[in-house]
Design an enzyme around this catalytic site. Structure first.
Site, short mmCIF file in Angstrom:
data_model
loop_
_atom_site.label_atom_id
_atom_site.label_comp_id
_atom_site.label_asym_id
_atom_site.label_seq_id
_atom_site.Cartn_x
_atom_site.Cartn_y
_atom_site.Cartn_z
N HIS A 16 70.96 66.61 9.63
CA HIS A 16 70.22 65.52 8.98
C HIS A 16 70.86 64.19 9.40
CE1 HIS A 16 68.51 68.03 5.39
NE2 HIS A 16 68.42 68.67 6.56
N GLU A 49 71.92 61.68 7.72
CA GLU A 49 73.10 61.31 6.94
C GLU A 49 74.33 62.07 7.40
OE1 GLU A 49 69.70 61.58 3.80
OE2 GLU A 49 70.16 62.44 5.77
N CYS A 106 68.94 64.61 0.52
CA CYS A 106 68.76 65.94 -0.07
C CYS A 106 70.07 66.35 -0.75
CB CYS A 106 68.39 66.94 1.02
SG CYS A 106 69.75 67.35 2.14
N CYS A 152 73.07 66.57 1.71
CA CYS A 152 73.55 65.26 2.14
C CYS A 152 74.24 64.52 1.00
CB CYS A 152 72.41 64.44 2.72
SG CYS A 152 71.80 65.13 4.28
#
Length: 149
Positions: free
Chosen positions: A53, A55, A83, A86
């Site tokens: 992801h 992040e 999410c 993260c």
């Protein structure tokens, strides 16, 4: 607020680059003392890595730049609410401030869903600033998914 918008501009550049690769358009930028030290967009498909992801990739890059596992004092600017995975990484990295664009009712982990930072086992909670250019972030995601349906 201008600095937050300019850093969000950089996050949107990363999100658009992710979309160009067929990735969900999420972009993240990490700043320290007002300077960008890392930036990334989603790369889960490109890297065949479900943890890639925006992040997570930005946190990894920032830690590499600083040569340490903690990002104390750093800010994370991301186009979508992180999410749960993260959010956990944000807490572990000790990021000071989280600025995000669109809320994520389906998969969010900050103010939606799991609410990681509200959990008693969360050892660090950043300052949270939601809704930074939310309409633009929401439209970017809607446009991306509209082309795939």
């Amino acid at each position: 607020m201008t600095r937050f918008n300019s850093h969000m501009d950089a996050a949107f550049v990363q999100a658009q680059a992710a979309a160009a690769l067929g990735e969900v358009p999420v972009g993240a930028v990490i700043t320290l003392n007002g300077q960008v030290i890392a930036a990334a967009g989603n790369r889960t498909r490109t890297l065949n890595d479900p943890t890639a992801h925006a992040e997570i990739l930005a946190i990894r890059a920032a830690c590499d730049v600083l040569g340490q596992e903690r990002l104390t004092g750093a800010d994370l600017h991301v186009t979508l609410e992180p999410c749960p995975m993260c959010a956990g990484a944000i807490a572990a990295a000790r990021i000071a401030r989280l600025y995000y664009g669109a809320s994520d009712p389906k998969s969010g982990g900050v103010e939606q869903g799991a609410r990681i930072f509200a959990h008693p086992q969360c050892h660090h909670v950043p300052e949270i600033y939601p809704g930074i250019r939310e309409a633009q972030a929401t439209e970017l995601l809607r446009g991306f998914f509209a082309t795939r349906r």
